[in-house]
Design an enzyme around this catalytic site. Sequence first.
Site, mmCIF file in Angstrom:
data_model
loop_
_atom_site.group_PDB
_atom_site.id
_atom_site.type_symbol
_atom_site.label_atom_id
_atom_site.label_comp_id
_atom_site.label_asym_id
_atom_site.label_seq_id
_atom_site.Cartn_x
_atom_site.Cartn_y
_atom_site.Cartn_z
ATOM 1 C CB SER A 136 -0.861 -0.036 1.274
ATOM 2 O OG SER A 136 -1.535 1.101 1.459
ATOM 3 C CE1 TYR A 148 -3.963 -2.906 5.353
ATOM 4 C CE2 TYR A 148 -3.133 -0.232 4.983
ATOM 5 C CZ TYR A 148 -3.522 -1.706 4.210
ATOM 6 O OH TYR A 148 -3.911 -1.938 3.300
#
Length: 257
Positions: A136, A148
């Site tokens: 990401s 995350y």
Amino acid sequence: MPRPVALITGPTSGIGAGYARRYARDGYRLVLVARDVERLQQLAGELEAEAGSVEILPADLAHAAGRDKVVERLCTGVQVLVNNAGFGTSGEFWTADPALLQAQLDVNVTAVMQLTRAALAPMLEAGAGTIINIASVAGLIPGRGSTYSASKAWVVSFSEGLAVGLQGTGVGVHAVCPGYVHTEFHTRAGIGAPKLPSFMWLEVDEVVSQSLADIARGTVVSIPGLHYQVIVTAGRMMPRPLMRAMTKRLGGGRGRT
């Protein structure tokens, strides 16, 4: 000749579904890995006409038993592995359920490591293979949440290190770093979809097409979308404290782990 095989984790929605449909169109046999058996069966039914055969492998990658099932299948050999399964959560790190944080780490990091290692032996023996790890933009920009973002930063670093070690073997490892994409991600994470200009949002097919084009050129870290490439490049040139301050100002670093 037998069709090549692509194993994809988390294929029942979003980016994973995009890769499944693309590889089916390209003539690959599919192995689809997810927890939801009903959605796996539905997707398999949709793709069988193009893929020829679709094998479903129900497994929860947050648990060792689920990861072991997929490792066993990978040891028999596939030509492509797409490590797509992953999730984020809402709330702050210090209030989050430790068990949920551990599950996130197991899916986003441990599964990627174990499945990649299992896939590599037969790929190296064959002298060919492709491993695509979905990371990401959050893993490239400081301040985009805690666990995350950290897990995706690990995926990028892991992929880059392996890519160097595998040079000359015929096996490629790549990290794909999407920005905002129209998927179920924010809903599942309990994070409200941010209010952004429409040009900041990518479609799944854009991410898949651009990343596979990058991979075909040998790009190790693929960042779909020119605007995200500019953002990441600018972020690398800025002092990290300044980048963190900008992230905070845009409200991107709170309310998520």
